[in-house]
Design a protein around this motif. Structure first.
Motif, PDB file in Angstrom:
ATOM      1  N   ASP A  14      -8.835  -2.987 -23.132  1.00  0.00           N
ATOM      2  CA  ASP A  14      -9.084  -2.311 -24.404  1.00  0.00           C
ATOM      3  C   ASP A  14     -10.335  -1.440 -24.370  1.00  0.00           C
ATOM      4  O   ASP A  14     -10.790  -0.972 -25.411  1.00  0.00           O
ATOM      5  CB  ASP A  14      -9.246  -3.358 -25.515  1.00  0.00           C
ATOM      6  N   LEU A  15     -10.885  -1.223 -23.175  1.00  0.00           N
ATOM      7  CA  LEU A  15     -12.136  -0.479 -23.065  1.00  0.00           C
ATOM      8  C   LEU A  15     -11.982   0.726 -22.149  1.00  0.00           C
ATOM      9  O   LEU A  15     -11.218   0.682 -21.172  1.00  0.00           O
ATOM     10  CB  LEU A  15     -13.247  -1.373 -22.487  1.00  0.00           C
ATOM     11  N   PRO A  16     -12.738   1.806 -22.401  1.00  0.00           N
ATOM     12  CA  PRO A  16     -12.778   2.927 -21.459  1.00  0.00           C
ATOM     13  C   PRO A  16     -13.690   2.586 -20.288  1.00  0.00           C
ATOM     14  O   PRO A  16     -14.300   1.505 -20.249  1.00  0.00           O
ATOM     15  CB  PRO A  16     -13.378   4.055 -22.305  1.00  0.00           C
ATOM     16  N   LYS A  17     -13.819   3.489 -19.358  1.00  0.00           N
ATOM     17  CA  LYS A  17     -14.744   3.299 -18.250  1.00  0.00           C
ATOM     18  C   LYS A  17     -16.177   3.381 -18.773  1.00  0.00           C
ATOM     19  O   LYS A  17     -16.496   4.210 -19.618  1.00  0.00           O
ATOM     20  CB  LYS A  17     -14.517   4.355 -17.169  1.00  0.00           C
ATOM     21  N   GLU A  18     -17.023   2.506 -18.264  1.00  0.00           N
ATOM     22  CA  GLU A  18     -18.412   2.490 -18.730  1.00  0.00           C
ATOM     23  C   GLU A  18     -19.144   3.770 -18.340  1.00  0.00           C
ATOM     24  O   GLU A  18     -18.985   4.291 -17.234  1.00  0.00           O
ATOM     25  CB  GLU A  18     -19.162   1.285 -18.152  1.00  0.00           C
ATOM     26  N   ARG A  19     -19.982   4.272 -19.280  1.00  0.00           N
ATOM     27  CA  ARG A  19     -20.898   5.381 -18.995  1.00  0.00           C
ATOM     28  C   ARG A  19     -22.295   4.803 -18.959  1.00  0.00           C
ATOM     29  O   ARG A  19     -22.858   4.433 -19.984  1.00  0.00           O
ATOM     30  CB  ARG A  19     -20.787   6.461 -20.079  1.00  0.00           C
ATOM     31  N   PRO A  20     -22.881   4.662 -17.754  1.00  0.00           N
ATOM     32  CA  PRO A  20     -24.156   3.963 -17.640  1.00  0.00           C
ATOM     33  C   PRO A  20     -25.338   4.774 -18.154  1.00  0.00           C
ATOM     34  O   PRO A  20     -25.310   6.002 -18.186  1.00  0.00           O
ATOM     35  CB  PRO A  20     -24.283   3.726 -16.128  1.00  0.00           C
ATOM     36  N   GLY A  21     -26.365   4.067 -18.558  1.00  0.00           N
ATOM     37  CA  GLY A  21     -27.617   4.654 -19.019  1.00  0.00           C
ATOM     38  C   GLY A  21     -28.676   3.572 -19.047  1.00  0.00           C
ATOM     39  O   GLY A  21     -28.566   2.565 -18.333  1.00  0.00           O
ATOM     40  N   ARG A  22     -29.695   3.745 -19.883  1.00  0.00           N
ATOM     41  CA  ARG A  22     -30.715   2.698 -19.989  1.00  0.00           C
ATOM     42  C   ARG A  22     -30.045   1.408 -20.472  1.00  0.00           C
ATOM     43  O   ARG A  22     -29.169   1.413 -21.323  1.00  0.00           O
ATOM     44  CB  ARG A  22     -31.821   3.131 -20.946  1.00  0.00           C
ATOM     45  N   GLY A  23     -30.447   0.306 -19.867  1.00  0.00           N
ATOM     46  CA  GLY A  23     -29.830  -0.966 -20.230  1.00  0.00           C
ATOM     47  C   GLY A  23     -28.562  -1.288 -19.477  1.00  0.00           C
ATOM     48  O   GLY A  23     -27.904  -2.285 -19.784  1.00  0.00           O
ATOM     49  N   SER A  24     -28.200  -0.480 -18.485  1.00  0.00           N
ATOM     50  CA  SER A  24     -27.018  -0.786 -17.665  1.00  0.00           C
ATOM     51  C   SER A  24     -27.474  -1.292 -16.298  1.00  0.00           C
ATOM     52  O   SER A  24     -28.645  -1.202 -15.934  1.00  0.00           O
ATOM     53  CB  SER A  24     -26.127   0.446 -17.506  1.00  0.00           C
ATOM     54  N   VAL A  25     -26.523  -1.823 -15.535  1.00  0.00           N
ATOM     55  CA  VAL A  25     -26.812  -2.360 -14.203  1.00  0.00           C
ATOM     56  C   VAL A  25     -26.315  -1.389 -13.146  1.00  0.00           C
ATOM     57  O   VAL A  25     -25.193  -0.885 -13.228  1.00  0.00           O
ATOM     58  CB  VAL A  25     -26.165  -3.747 -14.013  1.00  0.00           C
ATOM     59  N   HIS A  26     -27.156  -1.144 -12.152  1.00  0.00           N
ATOM     60  CA  HIS A  26     -26.827  -0.205 -11.077  1.00  0.00           C
ATOM     61  C   HIS A  26     -25.996  -0.864  -9.981  1.00  0.00           C
ATOM     62  O   HIS A  26     -24.979  -0.336  -9.554  1.00  0.00           O
ATOM     63  CB  HIS A  26     -28.118   0.364 -10.495  1.00  0.00           C
ATOM     64  N   HIS A  27     -26.440  -2.035  -9.511  1.00  0.00           N
ATOM     65  CA  HIS A  27     -25.690  -2.724  -8.454  1.00  0.00           C
ATOM     66  C   HIS A  27     -26.077  -4.197  -8.385  1.00  0.00           C
ATOM     67  O   HIS A  27     -27.106  -4.615  -8.932  1.00  0.00           O
ATOM     68  CB  HIS A  27     -25.894  -2.068  -7.084  1.00  0.00           C
ATOM     69  N   VAL A  28     -25.259  -4.975  -7.713  1.00  0.00           N
ATOM     70  CA  VAL A  28     -25.560  -6.364  -7.406  1.00  0.00           C
ATOM     71  C   VAL A  28     -25.577  -6.510  -5.897  1.00  0.00           C
ATOM     72  O   VAL A  28     -24.774  -5.898  -5.177  1.00  0.00           O
ATOM     73  CB  VAL A  28     -24.530  -7.328  -8.036  1.00  0.00           C
ATOM     74  N   ALA A  29     -26.536  -7.311  -5.395  1.00  0.00           N
ATOM     75  CA  ALA A  29     -26.671  -7.545  -3.955  1.00  0.00           C
ATOM     76  C   ALA A  29     -26.417  -9.013  -3.646  1.00  0.00           C
ATOM     77  O   ALA A  29     -26.799  -9.903  -4.420  1.00  0.00           O
ATOM     78  CB  ALA A  29     -28.072  -7.151  -3.490  1.00  0.00           C
ATOM     79  N   PHE A  30     -25.780  -9.235  -2.500  1.00  0.00           N
ATOM     80  CA  PHE A  30     -25.475 -10.587  -2.043  1.00  0.00           C
ATOM     81  C   PHE A  30     -26.299 -10.912  -0.794  1.00  0.00           C
ATOM     82  O   PHE A  30     -26.593 -10.036   0.019  1.00  0.00           O
ATOM     83  CB  PHE A  30     -23.979 -10.712  -1.747  1.00  0.00           C
ATOM     84  N   ARG A  31     -26.613 -12.192  -0.639  1.00  0.00           N
ATOM     85  CA  ARG A  31     -27.525 -12.644   0.416  1.00  0.00           C
ATOM     86  C   ARG A  31     -26.850 -12.772   1.777  1.00  0.00           C
ATOM     87  O   ARG A  31     -25.813 -13.418   1.918  1.00  0.00           O
ATOM     88  CB  ARG A  31     -28.145 -13.986   0.043  1.00  0.00           C
ATOM     89  N   VAL A  32     -27.521 -12.173   2.787  1.00  0.00           N
ATOM     90  CA  VAL A  32     -27.129 -12.287   4.187  1.00  0.00           C
ATOM     91  C   VAL A  32     -28.317 -12.870   4.942  1.00  0.00           C
ATOM     92  O   VAL A  32     -29.471 -12.535   4.657  1.00  0.00           O
ATOM     93  CB  VAL A  32     -26.746 -10.899   4.755  1.00  0.00           C
TER      94      VAL A  32
END
Length: 326
Positions: free
Chosen positions: A217-235
């Motif tokens: 029920d949602l469109p594609k997110e348009r990022p700005g202040r207060g959004s998340v850029h990426h998530v990193a996983f541990r190696v």
């Protein structure tokens, strides 16, 4: 090879000073590194974490001074969790958020754990999650100089929530490439939507989960202040990171190749719904170029940028992060 859990989450802020005030003074996290966005050295990159900046505890922010409003939607990292040690700690935070007029939803339950959903002043979607019943990846150690009592403080990153329209290809990457497996589910609070699925890696628990929310029920997110850029996983280390690169290449997944971020080595790629994932090594860590007692107090520049310090500092708006001494 097996990913060890969440390494860090990087988000966007339009104001480094206000961001620093909230995450250190209100949330009581430690600024462990004040540096630059290595892809755009004209802006700050701030790292908040536990006492030592251990992997799995870092919430970071790129300052984008003219960042616009975030329009929430799919193809996004729609929720970042911060771990606290107990249900009692959530009671403390419930009162603290009310005292400081922080937008929050009170204590609720999510997937068998007590949580508080809340927003920072820029609308960053955050959740405090209790480690009362956690038996997976251990949390970090709160900073002795925190504005929050040690037994109540943030001890690391919890589950990351992804919101997508079609979960199938994202699940395939998590389970067939990145060693996650589905370990649970819980009901969506949105009527008519599928359950939110829980995926874990490594030792599991709050520090090693990705939650996938399906929204039609949602469109594609348009990022700005207060959004998340990426998530990193541990190696574990660089050798293992190189093996992950080979694995992505074999699966025909475009990626950045190995990138030296000085404080850790990284590898970036997008999963099929367009969400940016990073794999990052546990070391060498944030004490590489600063004394552990003074992390985050001065502008730290990786060696590649040190000869440009005068130019870089002239373009940055001053940000006083030096801790007052007794």
């Amino acid at each position: 090879m097996e990913l060890k859990g969440i390494h860090h989450v990087s988000a966007l802020t339009a104001n480094a000073k206000h961001n620093y005030d909230f995450y250190t003074h209100i949330l009581g996290m430690r600024l462990v590194k004040k540096t630059i966005n290595q892809d755009d050295p004209s802006v700050y990159h701030l790292f908040y974490a536990d006492e030592a900046g251990n992997p799995g505890t870092d919430l970071t922010f790129f300052e984008i001074p003219h960042a616009g409003t975030t329009y929430q939607g799919v193809g996004s990292i729609s929720g970042t969790s911060l771990r606290v040690s107990s249900d009692d700690a959530l009671e403390f935070w419930n009162h603290r958020f009310s005292e400081f007029d922080i937008d929050h939803d009170g204590i609720t339950e999510q997937g068998g754990r007590k949580v508080i959903h809340f927003r920072d002043p820029e609308g960053q979607r955050l959740t405090l999650v209790s480690d009362e019943t956690n038996i997976g990846v251990k949390g970090g150690k709160t900073w002795v100089h925190s504005s929050v009592p040690a037994d109540m403080g943030v001890i690391g990153l919890g589950p990351t929530k992804l919101t997508v329209k079609n979960p199938t290809p994202t699940i395939a990457v998590l389970t067939e490439i990145l060693t996650f497996e589905q370990t649970g589910s819980y009901s969506s609070i949105v009527d008519g939507q599928d359950d939110i699925l829980v995926f874990s890696t490594g030792e599991g628990g709050t520090g090693a989960e990705v939650h996938i929310e399906t929204r039609d029920d949602l469109p594609k997110e348009r990022p700005g202040r207060g959004s998340v850029h990426h998530v990193a996983f541990r190696v574990e280390n660089e050798e293992e990171l190189a093996a992950w690169k080979d694995r992505l290449v074999a699966a025909r997944i475009p990626n950045s190749g190995l990138v030296d971020r000085f404080y850790f080595k990284s590898l970036y790629f997008r999963e099929p719904n367009g969400i940016l994932f990073e794999l990052a090594t546990d070391g060498p860590g944030f004490a590489t170029d600063e004394d552990s007692d003074h992390l985050g107090e001065s502008l730290a520049l990786p060696p590649l940028f040190e000869d440009r310090r005068t130019e870089i500092e002239a373009r940055l708006k001053p940000l006083d992060t030096k801790r007052p001494r007794d």
